[in-house]
Enzyme design. Structure first.
Site, PDB file in Angstrom:
ATOM      1  CB  VAL A  11      -1.322 -14.862   1.036  1.00 54.66           C
ATOM      2  CG1 VAL A  11      -2.754 -15.047   1.648  1.00 54.66           C
ATOM      3  CG2 VAL A  11      -1.027 -12.971   1.376  1.00 54.66           C
ATOM      4  CE  LYS A  35       6.970 -19.290  -4.675  1.00 55.79           C
ATOM      5  NZ  LYS A  35       5.790 -18.535  -5.079  1.00 55.79           N
ATOM      6  N   GLY A 271       7.839  10.039   7.341  1.00 63.07           N
ATOM      7  CA  GLY A 271       8.982   9.102   6.976  1.00 63.07           C
ATOM      8  C   GLY A 271       8.846   9.281   5.428  1.00 63.07           C
ATOM      9  CB  CYS A 278      -0.470  -5.046   0.875  1.00 68.92           C
ATOM     10  SG  CYS A 278       0.276  -6.861   1.112  1.00 68.92           S
ATOM     11  CE  LYS A 281      -1.377  -6.557  -4.390  1.00 68.68           C
ATOM     12  NZ  LYS A 281      -2.798  -7.259  -4.447  1.00 68.68           N
TER      13      LYS A 281
END
Ligand code: UGA
Length: 451
Positions: A11, A35, A271, A278, A281
């Protein structure tokens, strides 16, 4: 504008890259130096279509600056987005990262004696978190300097994040004060006339985010519940049923006699279940939050219960096709929770693999995006990863498809017969063309063929 981003995960980095491409100066912080180094090297730490090219451009232009010092970030910016993780712990939302980063930003505001610094929460947080948890931290340390607080959730789909950011349908700004509302509006001024801007309070903004994700998860579980009913009636195809429902004019509208099929149609398909970082959670967090506030939410619970059963449904179907799974070679095609991502979090394929292994099947998996990077794969012990489809199919007794990758769309009996012991296939997404398979070899979750 000079803006900070705290947290260079999916994000945060997407937000940072996109805002810096709109000519804002973005300073991005993460506790993980690796990172930040990757960003400096103009490399995206995850896979997301189109974002890598923009990253190169904004880093070269010095519009996106990785920064390992929070003090420097705050010194050089007028406000920052908090984009850290809010994982689930013991079925509740874990706010540790939010609390730590808000404390750290606050400390740096004090160190820099910054007046009216704006803190914008972009992470997903349950209602009242900003008022009850974040605000007291800010009030305690910043009452003299003044500050602003807003909750501005993201609505980015993995695999579509760039387009979702650049062509938003809505921007939700929940703010404590007018000044912060204006500040956030200015950040997103590019989109002002192009989408709905919801200006609201902190709590509404927090709940909009959860409602959005719960709504789409509900559609998927609803479709799967209808599939559960349909599979007991031979010859009744739940995919056909839901298609008919979508054509209802209250869903598919007509403009100038042309049908406008809403994109939510793709969530009304049965399915093997939803996954990702997301939906599972967030529905769990909303359920837990509601129950702690003495609100019964049977619908939210059902969304999760129905979804949790889907991998097992796939395995039961496999068992009914092969009679026993013991020592059978099963090919799993597709590991990621959906196509166009390399994300395995809460992927139904992983649960299904564990169940297959429990039943002593020999599992060989293949995923087009993970083949070249076996290091990032954390597969259950005992599951083999194949380099290509052919290897995965070789001598197999049954193939099960879990992800709607384009690479699998052309599967057919000819290919299966070339490699497999038994050319049998279970389509876990209902997207393959049945006509391409010999009679009696194609099985679709939720559908029982008529004898
Ligand atoms: C989801 C939301 O769609 C975003 O709006 C939100 O911002 C994001 O969560 C978040 O909270 O950060 P994402 O998990 O990337 O984004 O993915 P979706 O594309 O919505 O997929 C979620 C699940 O729905 C997947 O398991 C997928 O298989 C299923 N799905 C997805 C469908 O059934 N149909 C689709 O058309 C797309």
């Amino acid at each position: 504008m000079n803006i900070g981003v705290v947290g260079a995960g999916y994000v945060g980095l997407t937000t940072g890259i996109c805002l810096s491409s709109l000519d804002h100066k973005i300073t991005i912080f993460d506790l993980d130096e690796k990172k930040l180094n990757k960003i400096s090297e103009r490399k995206l730490p995850f896979f997301e279509k189109g974002l890598g090219e923009i990253l190169e451009h904004v880093v070269d232009k010095k519009n996106l600056i990785p920064q390992n010092s929070m003090n420097e970030l705050v010194k050089n910016t007028d406000g920052c987005f908090i984009c850290v993780g809010t994982p689930t712990k013991n079925n509740s939302i874990d706010l540790t990262q939010i609390i730590n980063s808000v404390k750290s930003v606050t400390e740096s505001i004090v160190n820099n004696q910054k007046n009216n610094y704006k803190i914008i929460i972009r992470s997903t947080i349950v209602p009242n978190t900003s008022k009850e948890i974040i605000l007291p931290i800010l009030n305690e340390k910043l009452s003299e300097l003044g500050f602003g607080l807003a909750v501005v959730p993201e609505f980015l789909r993995e695999g579509n994040a760039l387009d979702d950011f650049m062509n938003p349908d809505k921007i939700v700004i929940g703010s404590l004060d007018d000044d912060t509302n204006q500040f956030v509006k200015e950040i997103f001024s590019e989109f002002e006339k192009k989408c709905t801007i919801v200006e609201t309070n902190l709590e509404t903004s927090e709940l909009i985010k959860y409602t959005n994700n719960a709504f789409f998860s509900m559609l998927i579980s609803f479709s799967n519940e209808i599939a559960n009913v349909a599979e007991k009636i031979p010859g009744v195809d739940p995919y056909e049923i839901l298609k008919a429902v979508v054509s209802d004019k209250r869903i598919t509208s007509k403009i100038d006699n042309n049908k406008v099929i809403p994109s939510l149609e793709s969530y009304l398909i049965p399915g093997c279940g939803f996954g990702g970082s997301c939906f599972p959670k967030d529905v769990q967090a909303l359920l837990d939050y509601s129950n702690k506030n003495n609100v019964e939410t049977p619908l939210l619970k059902a969304i999760l219960d129905i979804n949790a059963e889907r991998p097992n449904k796939m395995v039961l179907l496999a068992e009914s096709v092969l009679s026993s799974l013991k020592d059978k070679k099963i090919t799993v095609l597709g590991l990621t929770f959906k196509p166009d991502t390399d994300d395995l979090r809460s992927s139904p394929s992983i649960d299904a693999i564990n169940l297959l292994l429990e039943k002593n099947a020999k599992v060989f998996a293949f995923d087009p995006i993970l083949k070249s990077n076996p290091n990032i794969i954390k597969l259950p012990n005992g599951c083999n990863i194949s380099e290509n489809i052919e290897d995965a199919l070789n001598e197999s007794n049954l193939v099960m498809v879990f992800t709607k990758w384009n690479e699998f769309k052309n599967l057919n009996s000819e290919l299966l017969k070339k490699f497999m012991k038994n050319p049998l296939i279970i389509d876990g997404r209902g997207f393959l063309e049945k006509e391409k398979f010999d009679a009696g070899t194609y099985f679709k979750i939720g559908y029982l063929e008529e004898n």
